[in-house]
Structures are given as C-alpha cells and as structure tokens.
Motif scaffolding. Structure first.
Motif, PDB file in Angstrom:
ATOM      1  N   SER A  31      37.106  32.098  33.695  1.00  0.00           N
ATOM      2  CA  SER A  31      37.746  31.365  34.850  1.00  0.00           C
ATOM      3  C   SER A  31      37.457  29.906  34.915  1.00  0.00           C
ATOM      4  N   GLN A  64      36.692  27.107  37.172  1.00  0.00           N
ATOM      5  CA  GLN A  64      35.846  26.707  38.634  1.00  0.00           C
ATOM      6  C   GLN A  64      36.619  25.620  39.318  1.00  0.00           C
ATOM      7  N   GLU A  90      38.493  40.307  40.048  1.00  0.00           N
ATOM      8  CA  GLU A  90      37.386  39.506  39.266  1.00  0.00           C
ATOM      9  C   GLU A  90      37.479  39.672  37.813  1.00  0.00           C
ATOM     10  N   GLY A 134      39.690  37.074  36.400  1.00  0.00           N
ATOM     11  CA  GLY A 134      39.221  35.516  36.492  1.00  0.00           C
ATOM     12  C   GLY A 134      39.032  34.966  37.615  1.00  0.00           C
ATOM     13  N   PHE A 135      39.074  35.798  38.881  1.00  0.00           N
ATOM     14  CA  PHE A 135      39.259  35.459  40.122  1.00  0.00           C
ATOM     15  C   PHE A 135      37.624  35.504  40.308  1.00  0.00           C
ATOM     16  N   VAL A 136      37.145  34.480  41.092  1.00  0.00           N
ATOM     17  CA  VAL A 136      35.471  34.478  41.424  1.00  0.00           C
ATOM     18  C   VAL A 136      35.597  34.245  43.002  1.00  0.00           C
ATOM     19  N   GLY A 177      36.680  30.318  41.798  1.00  0.00           N
ATOM     20  CA  GLY A 177      37.366  30.432  40.263  1.00  0.00           C
ATOM     21  C   GLY A 177      38.658  31.001  40.490  1.00  0.00           C
ATOM     22  N   PRO A 193      41.676  32.590  37.450  1.00  0.00           N
ATOM     23  CA  PRO A 193      42.190  32.807  35.941  1.00  0.00           C
ATOM     24  C   PRO A 193      42.655  31.545  35.431  1.00  0.00           C
TER      25      PRO A 193
END
Length: 623
Positions: A484, A486, A511, A514-516, A529, A531
């Motif tokens: 990910s 940031q 998630e 790559g998503f946070v 965060g 992708p």
C-alpha cells in the motif's frame, strides 16, 4: 369427453397470487408497512430476523380490527379501501387490491393480534398455509401486530432462490426507507436480529431525510417548491457537487406513494444540464401531490409505476421548478442585472475633483550616446540633479557577473535527459517490460496492433488491461499480500448507512488489494492507504462504482463477492478507449496480457484480441 378446464382450489390460487405479490421478504415488509400506515398509526415498529426468512413482525398503534374483520382480512379480494370500480380513480390509501394478506398467509405461518380502542379484549388468529389453526380472544394492546414466520415454508423452490441474508436485508431496508420518507409524521423503528438499525421519530421532511441518510446530508439539500393547478410539488434536490455515478438517493413520491418514473427522472436531469460531470446523476427527494382522478396506479402489481393524465405539463413544471431552485440558491450560474454596490464610488471621494497626471520628458536624452558626448545641459543636470538612469546603468553594468558559475558546462547539458510533455505517466515499471523484437502500433487510441510470425494481432487495449488488472486484484485478494502507499493526509469519505454496511462487508477484500481503513463510522470512512496503482482522485469514483455494482447483484458466497470486487476494480481502473499510450505502455500491455491465465477474454467474457494471418490479408487483396 370430460372437460379439460377446471377451477383451481383456493390454496393453489393463493399460492399463484403470492408469486406475484410476494417475491421476497421485502415484499411482505412493504405490504405490512403500508397497511399499518393506512390504519392511521403514529408509531410503527418493524422486527426482522435473518433478513425476514425467519420472522417479519410489524407492530402499529392504529385503529385495529374487530373480530369479523380480523378473520375476513385473510380472504382473497377482501379490502376496506374500495367499494366500487370508480373508487380506483379516487384512492387516498395504499393497499387496495385485497390480495396481500391472503397471499402471505398462503406461504407462511401468520399470527395476528389486534384490538380496537373502544374494545377491552382483542383477537388472536393463527394461520398456517391458508389454514386457520386457531382464533381466540386475547388481551393485546391497541392496534395490530402481524407476525410472518417461516416464509415460503411450503414452497421450497422459491425459498432456495432467495439471496443471502445481507442481500435480502438490503431490499428490506429499501422498502423501509421508502415508506418512512413518504410519512415523516409517523415514528418508525427497525430491529434486525435484536439490534436497532433505525429509530426515526416523527419530524418534518428534511429531518426525516437527515435521519435516514446521515447528518451530513443536511448541507447537501436544496429545497424546491411549486404550486400549480396541475400539481403541488415540494421536496429537495442535492447540490451538483454531490452527484454520484450511482442512482442511490433518487426518490419520487406521488400522493405519498413511492414510484419509479424514467420520464420524470429525465426532467430532473434536464434541469441539471451543464452542472454535472459526465456519467454523474443527482440525488433528489421530490413529492408530488396530484388529484387522484388524474393518475392511474393500478397498472403494475407492485404499484411502483403510475400513469399520468398530462405527462408533458408535469415534465415542464418539474424541470422549471428544479432549475429555479438551483438558481435561487446560487447553485447554478444566473444572469443578474441589478446594480453591484461594490462598484460604486466611495462616499469620501464623491466631492473631490479629478486631477490629471503630469509627465516630464527629457527631450535631449540619447540612450546611444556616451556620457562625454552628452550635451552640457544633460551633464550639468546629471551632476546637479542626479540622473537616476545613469546611476542605474552603473549599478547594473556587471549584472552578468551575478550568474557566473551557475550555468552548467556544455558537456553536462548534452548528457541530460529531458522528459517529453506528451509522456505524463507510465502504466508499468521499466523492470516489468520486456522489449520485443517487433514494435507495436496504436490505432484510433483504441487498438494495439503487433506483428506476429503468421500475420498480426489486434488487441483491444481496454479489455486487455481489464484482464490484467482483474487477475492481479484477484490474486492479491486470495494471497492476502499487497503493498500500500500511505497517504500524507487521510481521505474522509461520506456515505449513507446502507453504503457503510456494504463497505464494511467488503472491507477485508479491499484491504487485501491495498486499501488501509483507519475508521469506519456510521456516516463516513477514513482511508490512510491506497493500492499502488490507485490515485487519490480515483478513490471516490472507484468506491461508488464498486458499491453500485454490488448493489445491483450482490453475490452469496465470499469467493463470488471477491470475484465481483476484482471485476469492478478492474473495470474502473483500466485504461479507457481514447487514451493515448506510449510505445512502452503498449508493449507492457501486450506482454502482461499473454502472461495471464486466460488472455483470450476479458473478465466480462468479451474477446480481448483477434488475429489476422497473412493468408487473410492476401485474400483481401486478391479481390
């Protein structure tokens, strides 16, 4: 010879009618809520378990029913709303066909408790599959309570066609919202599996909308109101900057009945002309009050479609009302010919006169003459009065020395690589691209042509990139390992409660791509965060399209849901037709496509490329 046409038994006829009236648990919720509203209730509670498959209970404090009416309401075509055929064109209530309760009782276990206000005791009736089990006198509160249990217990085929609990509950919430929005003067409460989902006290229209879709909706609303001889119109539209690609918050109500009308929707879209981005649609909550004899609501089994007497006039009124409100509240640009007070002359300067500026010119000045050749008058004036020009000339004489040492050497300039303006980014890393022996060519910003041994291959760039991204996202979701990027400042995105529930359901899969997520609240989410191949500007569009795709057909199994998420993300992030690709990007798509497991088709089963052999070309030229 005996006749081949026979009358159906009542229980079979009721089950056939139930197929038209009751398609899923949400259909039962709609019918029972509308009956509770027609009973002049002020408080309505909806209790649901397992998305309505186990229990649907509607409790109201309306006028209730007597003993005879409680028994008669389950008969086919039994209703208190109409008496004659002419009453169909003077309806002020919702349920009027008299088939709902009979159809529900034919396919479920129904329990009715009701009592009128003037009676001391009420009635308790139990029905299982159109069969009366019991009827007793009971002590029950004022109003009516309908409990529908084990829906489709005697039609297992229909029960097997039901979707997952999440899908069916979303349909129930949709019906609940439509009834609650139409009647803000009634208090509504929704419980699902013992948890309170909605608690909407009696309020006005704006407060009811905010109560359902979140407190942040208040600042998005623009009120509209128009009264004519044909229609009385009021409600709210959303500001253009809050338009979405999905059709979520779009509601039409005619005489407090939710309807769907593409014709009226087109009128609203025409009012927003020039204010919306491509592919975006505005939200609206529009209430229309028409004389009952000017509409026909008996043209659709679910009563969500209405035929109007004068559609053209209604279209023009709605379009002008929305356009007027957008201009009145400074949402749309308008021409204003009123005098602007800020352009007036200040009060202190009104009595002062106008003074013309004076300009002094030295007619003897020669910029090409030396100081020694200058006239005596100029030199004397320079020494006496101080010529500012000569001083500036002396001061700036050595300006070139200020930049000594800053210019790079010639060999350094020749060794520098400058980025061309046409190249704005790259879809692939340099390490990922293998340079083939043959070059590729792009045609009409849509197709990539590459020569092969037998002829040439023509690739659809959008479909090919969809296949590449789809397999990449699906692999990341399955392996659960993805890097990910940031964000320096987290993204805060607003959604209504239904969309938040859907995002919460998709959160594990997102998630893995790559998503946070920092937080998921009742009306917003915080993302820190993303992708690697997703930019901040694409997040809103990506999530909106993902929500829209999953709302239309939400899969039952987790694998199918992950597959749908990967497809939706690939569709949103792929290069579109009309995008100019560099030669490196074209080669990257070709190499990555044929590294996929199924390069022949896109995720949506459409061909990604075609081949044309030399023999085919020779045949074309042999004509």
């Amino acid at each position: 010879m005996s006749g081949i046409i026979q009358l159906l038994p009542d229980h079979v006829a009721n089950q056939i009618a139930a197929g038209e009236v009751v398609q899923r648990p949400a259909s039962v919720v709609k019918e029972l809520l509308e009956n509770a509203v027609d009973a002049r209730s002020t408080e309505i509670k909806l209790v649901v378990k397992e998305a309505g498959k186990t229990l649907i209970q509607v409790i109201d404090n309306g006028i209730g029913m007597g003993v005879t009416d409680a028994r008669l309401c389950f008969e086919r075509h039994a209703t208190s709303k109409i008496r004659h055929a002419e009453d169909l064109f003077a309806l002020h209530t919702k349920g009027f066909r008299g088939e709902a309760l009979a159809s529900i009782a034919a396919i479920a276990h129904v329990e009715l408790k009701t009592r009128q206000e003037q009676e001391e005791l009420g009635t308790h009736i139990v029905i299982e599959g159109s069969k009366f089990v019991s009827q007793d006198v009971a002590v029950v509160p004022k109003g009516t309570s309908f409990s529908v249990k084990n829906l489709f217990f005697n039609i297992p085929a229909r029960r097997n066609f039901l979707k997952s609990d999440n899908v069916e509950f979303r349909h129930i919430v949709d019906e609940f919202e439509r009834v609650a929005l139409a009647h803000p003067n009634i208090s509504f409460i929704l419980y699902h599996n013992g948890s309170e989902m909605f608690n909407l006290p009696a309020a006005n229209y704006r407060q009811r909308i905010v109560g359902i879709f979140g407190s942040r909706t208040n600042e998005k609303l623009v009120p509209i109101e128009e009264t004519t001889e044909i229609v009385k119109l009021h409600g709210f539209v959303l500001k253009p900057e809050f338009a979405k690609k999905s059709k979520g918050e779009q509601f039409f109500f005619v005489n407090n009945r939710f309807i769907k009308s593409g014709y009226l929707h087109h009128a609203v879209m025409a009012a927003y002309e020039g204010l919306l981005k491509d592919g975006c649609q505005p939200g609206y909550f529009i209430y229309l009050d028409l004389p009952p004899n000017n509409i026909d609501i008996n043209i659709h089994p679910t009563k969500t479609e209405i035929k109007f007497d004068d559609e053209h006039a209604l279209y023009a009124i709605l379009r002008s009302a929305v356009k007027h409100s957008l201009g009145q509240f400074n949402v749309a640009p308008v021409l204003d010919f009123d005098r602007d007070a800020t352009l007036d002359t200040p009060y202190d300067y009104q009595s002062k006169g106008v003074s013309m500026p004076t300009v002094e010119v030295d007619r003897t000045f020669n910029p090409f003459a030396d100081d020694n050749d200058a006239p005596q008058s100029k030199r004397s004036s320079s020494s006496g009065g101080g010529n500012s020009f000569s001083r500036r000339q002396e001061k700036n004489a050595s300006w070139e020395s200020l930049y000594t040492g800053l210019m790079p050497a010639k060999e350094d300039i020749e060794g520098m690589n400058f980025e061309m303006e046409e190249v704005t980014g790259s879809l692939f890393n340099e390490n990922e691209v293998e340079h083939p022996e043959h070059k590729t060519y792009q045609i009409h910003k849509k197709y990539i042509v590459s020569p092969i041994k037998s002829g040439m291959i023509i690739i659809n760039q959008e479909r090919a990139h969809q296949r590449i991204l789809y397999e990449q996202f699906l692999r990341n979701i399955t392996v659960q390992q993805e890097a990910s990027q940031q964000l320096l400042f987290p993204l805060v995105l607003e959604y209504n409660k239904t969309e938040i529930d859907l995002i919460t359901e998709m959160q594990p899969a997102l998630e893995n791509t790559g998503f946070v997520f920092d937080a998921v609240k009742d009306d917003e989410i915080v993302i820190s965060g993303l992708p690697i191949n997703v930019s901040e500007g694409e997040v809103t569009v990506l999530l909106e399209e993902l929500i829209r795709d999953l709302q239309q057909e939400v899969p039952d199994s987790s694998f199918s849901q992950n597959d749908s998420i990967a497809k939706s993300m690939a569709k949103s992030l792929s290069v579109k037709t009309g995008t100019l690709l560099t030669e490196r990007e074209q080669e990257g798509i070709v190499n990555s496509l044929f590294a996929c497991k199924e390069p022949d088709v896109s995720p949506f089963n459409k061909p990604t490329f075609i081949t044309m052999s030399v023999e085919d070309l020779d045949k074309r030229f042999s004509i």
